[in-house]
Write an enzyme that holds these catalytic residues in place. Structure first.
Site, PDB file in Angstrom:
ATOM      1  N   ARG A 164       0.826  -1.352  -0.132  1.00  0.00           N
ATOM      2  CA  ARG A 164      -0.114  -0.018  -0.014  1.00  0.00           C
ATOM      3  C   ARG A 164       0.882   1.241  -0.090  1.00  0.00           C
ATOM      4  NH1 ARG A 164      -4.573   0.562   4.395  1.00  0.00           N
ATOM      5  NH2 ARG A 164      -3.055   1.137   5.659  1.00  0.00           N
ATOM      6  N   LYS A 198      -2.696   7.269   1.110  1.00  0.00           N
ATOM      7  CA  LYS A 198      -2.435   7.463   2.408  1.00  0.00           C
ATOM      8  C   LYS A 198      -1.478   8.668   2.667  1.00  0.00           C
ATOM      9  CE  LYS A 198      -2.232   4.603   6.651  1.00  0.00           C
ATOM     10  NZ  LYS A 198      -3.206   5.381   7.408  1.00  0.00           N
ATOM     11  N   GLU A 225     -15.781   6.529   5.364  1.00  0.00           N
ATOM     12  CA  GLU A 225     -15.074   6.190   6.499  1.00  0.00           C
ATOM     13  C   GLU A 225     -14.964   7.102   7.349  1.00  0.00           C
ATOM     14  OE1 GLU A 225     -11.206   5.257   4.851  1.00  0.00           O
ATOM     15  OE2 GLU A 225     -11.169   7.257   3.802  1.00  0.00           O
TER      16      GLU A 225
HETATM   17  N1  PDD Z   1      -5.287   4.789   9.860  1.00  0.00           N
HETATM   18  N2  PDD Z   1      -9.387   5.004   6.608  1.00  0.00           N
HETATM   19  C1  PDD Z   1      -8.398   5.800   6.998  1.00  0.00           C
HETATM   20  C2  PDD Z   1      -8.584   7.313   6.488  1.00  0.00           C
HETATM   21  C3  PDD Z   1      -7.290   5.569   7.769  1.00  0.00           C
HETATM   22  O1  PDD Z   1      -6.312   6.627   7.897  1.00  0.00           O
HETATM   23  C4  PDD Z   1      -6.980   4.264   8.131  1.00  0.00           C
HETATM   24  C5  PDD Z   1      -5.685   3.994   8.742  1.00  0.00           C
HETATM   25  C6  PDD Z   1      -7.963   3.255   7.916  1.00  0.00           C
HETATM   26  C7  PDD Z   1      -7.838   2.010   8.066  1.00  0.00           C
HETATM   27  O2  PDD Z   1      -6.765   1.329   7.573  1.00  0.00           O
HETATM   28  P1  PDD Z   1      -6.001  -0.017   8.062  1.00  0.00           P
HETATM   29  O3  PDD Z   1      -6.983  -1.042   8.534  1.00  0.00           O
HETATM   30  O4  PDD Z   1      -5.070  -0.469   6.905  1.00  0.00           O
HETATM   31  O5  PDD Z   1      -5.310   0.489   9.369  1.00  0.00           O
HETATM   32  C8  PDD Z   1      -9.137   3.688   7.116  1.00  0.00           C
HETATM   33  C9  PDD Z   1      -3.941   4.361  10.572  1.00  0.00           C
HETATM   34  C10 PDD Z   1      -4.178   3.580  11.699  1.00  0.00           C
HETATM   35  C11 PDD Z   1      -3.508   5.856  10.961  1.00  0.00           C
HETATM   36  O6  PDD Z   1      -3.927   6.874  10.738  1.00  0.00           O
HETATM   37  O7  PDD Z   1      -2.274   5.724  11.930  1.00  0.00           O
END
Ligand code: PDD
Length: 304
Positions: free
Chosen positions: A50, A149, A182
């Site tokens: 990712r 991200k 989300e």
């Molecule tokens: N955040 N949506 C957003 C906007 C996020 O920033 C995250 C993760 C997720 C969930 O993704 P995952 O299951 O891969 O952790 C969904 C991380 C934890 C953070 O901001 O630190």
């Protein structure tokens, strides 16, 4: 505490980045958050894939190959003697003169921070947390695609501020069409009772990636578990009314795992069985993953 900065470990007091770094000046960069269980980074390959995707989507080359990034991550974990940890990997466009042109920056800045994992309060899991649907809409896919991200987190921060103002722990964002997307750092799921969409069994619902979300790694695992365990799943477009009518709600991310929700705006929910089942199964996945990696012999895991 030691931090990995560019190509080596340094003391955190020496881990300094220039004021001309474009990550700082413009939020120009990407990141990943990972969870370490008993010394093993959970879903490391998926997080690196990712990271690679996010970086490609902003035209940024990774400064290291995956194996070298894994070494950097494990060196940072081991230098800090961590077993249960949080790892934050940051990749910015790097140092360059003021100006938006990415070519002003010759080298990306690469940072790994590893810290002891701080558990969320037990009550969050026992009683559930409160969510508020924010006025702030999720970034448009055609503006800043939420699949990146990105270091530019203001969209999420503005929604989080609204949630805090309303006494909620996490915000839920709609997209410009009014569909659920989300949370600010999490994905959202809800359970619709049998009959809600014409089916005979409860249905586990979550916004599809086409709504404009980050396709969370935890979300993917939870969907796989649900399908494996015979829970009916629907990824699609949902409105705020759909979640208000739900019987269970929970959110997921790497650090929260599966966290129950007791309230969305003014609507309350009971701690539900499907949420409990999925959280237990998720923990089992983690355990199996860690056991498997540790049993796989000398590998990138475990620089001692
Ligand atoms: N955040 N949506 C957003 C906007 C996020 O920033 C995250 C993760 C997720 C969930 O993704 P995952 O299951 O891969 O952790 C969904 C991380 C934890 C953070 O901001 O630190």
């Amino acid at each position: 505490m030691h931090v990995y900065l560019n190509n080596k470990l340094v003391l955190s007091s020496d881990a300094k980045v220039s004021v001309f770094d474009h990550g700082f000046l413009y939020g120009d960069g990407v990141f990943e958050t990972m969870r370490v269980y008993d010394g093993v980074v959970f879903m490391l390959d998926e997080h690196l894939s990712r990271l690679y995707r996010s970086a490609s989507m902003i035209g940024l080359d990774l400064p290291l190959n995956f194996d070298s990034i894994k070494v950097a991550i494990y060196e940072t974990i081991n230098a800090n003697s961590l077993k249960d940890a949080y790892v934050r990997l940051t990749l910015s466009r790097g140092y360059g003169p003021v100006g938006l042109d990415p070519e002003l920056c010759k080298e990306p800045t690469f940072i790994v921070i590893a810290e002891e994992f701080r558990e969320y309060p037990r009550t969050f899991y026992e009683n559930g947390i409160k969510l508020a649907i924010a006025e702030t809409r999720r970034n448009l896919k055609k503006a800043i695609n939420p699949q990146i991200k990105s270091l530019n987190f203001l969209n999420n921060i503005l929604a989080k501020m609204e949630a805090k103002d309303r006494g909620a722990y996490e915000a839920l964002m709609l997209n410009v069409s009014g569909h659920l997307t989300e949370g600010t750092i999490s994905n959202v799921f809800f359970v619709s009772d049998a009959g809600a969409y014409g089916g005979h069994t409860p249905l586990l619902c979550t916004p599809s990636t086409s709504c404009g979300i980050l396709d969370g790694i935890t979300r993917g695992i939870v969907l796989d578990i649900a399908v494996r365990d015979g829970v009916m799943v629907k990824e699609g477009e949902f409105t705020r009314e759909d979640i208000y009518k739900a019987s269970e709600v929970f959110i997921t991310n790497t650090t929260m795992e599966v966290m129950p929700v007791r309230q969305v705006d003014e609507v309350s929910y009971k701690a539900g069985n499907i949420t409990k089942l999925l959280h237990k199964a998720y923990r089992e996945e983690v355990r199996a993953y860690v056991t498997n990696i540790k049993g796989s012999g000398p590998s990138l895991w475990g620089y001692e």
